[in-house]
Design a protein around this motif. Structure first.
Motif, PDB file in Angstrom:
ATOM      1  N   UNK A   1       0.800  -1.221   0.000  1.00  7.07           N
ATOM      2  CA  UNK A   1       0.000   0.000   0.000  1.00  7.07           C
ATOM      3  C   UNK A   1       0.834   1.274   0.000  1.00  7.07           C
ATOM      4  N   UNK A   2       2.146   1.142   0.194  1.00  5.29           N
ATOM      5  CA  UNK A   2       3.009   2.322   0.152  1.00  5.29           C
ATOM      6  C   UNK A   2       3.949   2.340  -1.045  1.00  5.29           C
ATOM      7  N   UNK A   3       3.971   1.295  -1.850  1.00  7.50           N
ATOM      8  CA  UNK A   3       4.874   1.274  -3.005  1.00  7.50           C
ATOM      9  C   UNK A   3       4.343   2.166  -4.130  1.00  7.50           C
TER      10      UNK A   3
ATOM     11  N   UNK B   1       0.390  -7.456  -8.306  1.00  6.89           N
ATOM     12  CA  UNK B   1       1.834  -7.558  -8.562  1.00  6.89           C
ATOM     13  C   UNK B   1       2.166  -7.109  -9.978  1.00  6.89           C
ATOM     14  N   UNK B   2       1.336  -7.493 -10.939  1.00  9.73           N
ATOM     15  CA  UNK B   2       1.582  -7.111 -12.329  1.00  9.73           C
ATOM     16  C   UNK B   2       1.498  -5.594 -12.513  1.00  9.73           C
ATOM     17  N   UNK B   3       0.544  -4.970 -11.837  1.00  7.67           N
ATOM     18  CA  UNK B   3       0.401  -3.513 -11.950  1.00  7.67           C
ATOM     19  C   UNK B   3       1.605  -2.814 -11.333  1.00  7.67           C
ATOM     20  N   UNK B   4       2.094  -3.320 -10.211  1.00  6.22           N
ATOM     21  CA  UNK B   4       3.277  -2.722  -9.581  1.00  6.22           C
ATOM     22  C   UNK B   4       4.477  -2.805 -10.519  1.00  6.22           C
TER      23      UNK B   4
ATOM     24  N   UNK C   1     -12.850  -3.021  -0.382  1.00  8.95           N
ATOM     25  CA  UNK C   1     -13.642  -4.239  -0.548  1.00  8.95           C
ATOM     26  C   UNK C   1     -12.789  -5.463  -0.841  1.00  8.95           C
ATOM     27  N   UNK C   2     -11.714  -5.271  -1.602  1.00  9.35           N
ATOM     28  CA  UNK C   2     -10.847  -6.388  -1.975  1.00  9.35           C
ATOM     29  C   UNK C   2      -9.418  -6.059  -1.566  1.00  9.35           C
ATOM     30  N   UNK C   3      -8.883  -6.709  -0.552  1.00 16.18           N
ATOM     31  CA  UNK C   3      -7.527  -6.397  -0.091  1.00 16.18           C
ATOM     32  C   UNK C   3      -6.482  -6.796  -1.134  1.00 16.18           C
ATOM     33  N   UNK C   4      -5.266  -6.238  -1.035  1.00 21.51           N
ATOM     34  CA  UNK C   4      -4.231  -6.563  -2.021  1.00 21.51           C
ATOM     35  C   UNK C   4      -3.653  -7.962  -1.869  1.00 21.51           C
ATOM     36  N   UNK C   5      -3.933  -8.604  -0.729  1.00 24.18           N
ATOM     37  CA  UNK C   5      -3.420  -9.947  -0.484  1.00 24.18           C
ATOM     38  C   UNK C   5      -4.543 -10.965  -0.560  1.00 24.18           C
TER      39      UNK C   5
END
Length: 207
Positions: free
Chosen positions: A145-147, A175-178, A157-161
């Motif tokens: 959330x800080x990258x 991960x692909x978007x990052x 609604x949908x967590x990153x993990x």
């Protein structure tokens, strides 16, 4: 991910598209945890920075550390941290708002002249909910959330993990978007939704 889905990741509640990534190496420091938890957090940050093909460093020439994570049991503890009010303007009113909202986390970003992230401050109040989250899961979630400067509502609604075999893992599409966001040809800051089209073109197709 389709460009419409990527656009939602950076579209704020007021409808504005705002994207930013770090413009300098990340130098993390964590306050209020023991050595074991400190190692977990730094390991998670390093993993996400590596995923992004970005860099970490030992010190930031301007701030010393530029990613500061604070743990507390009560928001009032933040007002007692020496010099924190110099880094976070209007700290006292912020603490009051967090108390009124019964919040357990809050993030503040600072930006350089080009609009890239130059610093981030993460505040975590260890209520019953956060205390029940394993340290490695909490660390990875905060690192993700800080990258990037995500939408202020993207993970509501949908967590990153996601849980995979009882272990929290970064969702592949996030991960692909990052990875795409840190492509050297991409801008460090964008405020036009056409940026999402460029990200979508760099997101790898599902294998």
């Amino acid at each position: 991910m389709e460009s419409q889905n990527i656009e939602k990741l950076f579209t704020r509640a007021d409808g504005a598209y705002v994207f930013a990534r770090w413009g300098r190496p990340i130098v993390p420091v964590v306050f209020g945890v023991d050595d074991a938890s400190l190692a977990v957090f730094k390991g998670a940050i390093e993993a996400v920075v590596t995923l992004a093909s970005h860099q970490m460093a030992e010190t930031d020439p301007e701030l010393g550390a530029n990613l500061m994570i604070f743990f507390c049991q009560d928001w009032q503890e933040m007002t007692e941290v020496p010099h924190l009010d110099q880094l976070v303007p209007d700290l006292a009113p912020l603490v009051e708002r967090l108390e009124q909202a019964d919040a357990n986390q809050y993030r503040i970003f600072r930006f350089d002249e080009a609009g890239a992230i130059r610093a981030a401050f993460v505040f975590l109040r260890m209520d019953d909910h956060l205390a029940a989250v394993p340290a490695d899961t909490l660390a990875l979630s905060q690192a993700v959330q800080t990258i990037l400067l995500w939408s202020d509502r993207v993970f509501d609604d949908t967590p990153p993990l996601a849980m995979i075999a009882d272990k929290a893992m970064l969702r592949p599409e996030i991960a692909d978007v990052i990875r795409a966001a840190y492509d050297p040809v991409m801008p460090a800051m964008a405020q036009d939704a056409s940026h999402a089209l460029r990200l979508a073109a760099r997101v790898r197709p599902p294998s």
